[in-house]
Design a protein around this motif. Sequence first.
Motif: not given
Length: 290
Positions: A153-154, A156-157, A283-287, A290
Amino acid sequence: MFDGCDGLESRIADLTGREVDRLHPVQGGYTNACRRIVRFRDGDTAFAKCATDRRTSAWLHSEISVYRQLSDDFMAAVLAWDEEEPPLLILEDLSGYPWPPPWTASRVDMVLDSLATIHKSQASVPEYQENFTHRSWHEVAAHPEAFLSIRVASESWLAKCLPALLEAHDSVEPEGKALVHLDVRSDNICFRAGRAVLIDWNNACFGNPDLDIAFWLPGLRHEGGPPPQDILPDAGHLASYVTGYFASRAGLPDLPHTPLVRELQKDQLIAGLQWTVRELGLPEPDMMGS
């Protein structure tokens, strides 16, 4: 530090009054305790666990305290105990029974049934351990670097979701009057005669029984088991609580004598995050992935 494996064969023979044929190292595990399958000359077997340092010594003393108070089909039988340093615990050998994974619906039910019995059992154990409370999203908030280094996760998340994660965490009441195992995971569970048997009782304490189940669910999901919400529905607060524990641990440096722990915690973190964001509507973790 001491070598718990030094002279182990003769100690086992003296404790049991039986001749030892050979010792087989036990693979896996997440501590540096010395663990061996014992084969006696008569063909019988046993499981031996010996301390290798002060920490594993304290764990073994905590564990034998529980074994001395409880005797049920959800526990292994104690064959011998030697409290001289380094302490040595000898249990019945469960290695011939099935261990998960894979997970099936009946196996999940067996674990839940055994936990229900454990939670109603009586024993003198410590109160819920505060170190679990401190290893949480609060620690991530104060020191986010380790969590962010895992790259699930970033920043910002994390900034966006932390208020909801903290609020959910703080709504959990970890204390309770139930006997909890507090280390329920696949390497501590086998199946015998239609019953789940749990080992490694050094974390046993009084606490909220839902935590025994909640801490198990991310690992269960990672190993192909059912989604956590199928077992604990509407439990976003518990999801946040247990996931915060893994979030605060998984990105820390490897432990010298238990190098597998961080990878295990990362797997549990990823499964726990999926559960948490679903239940809390985040929201889903954005990383992720990855």
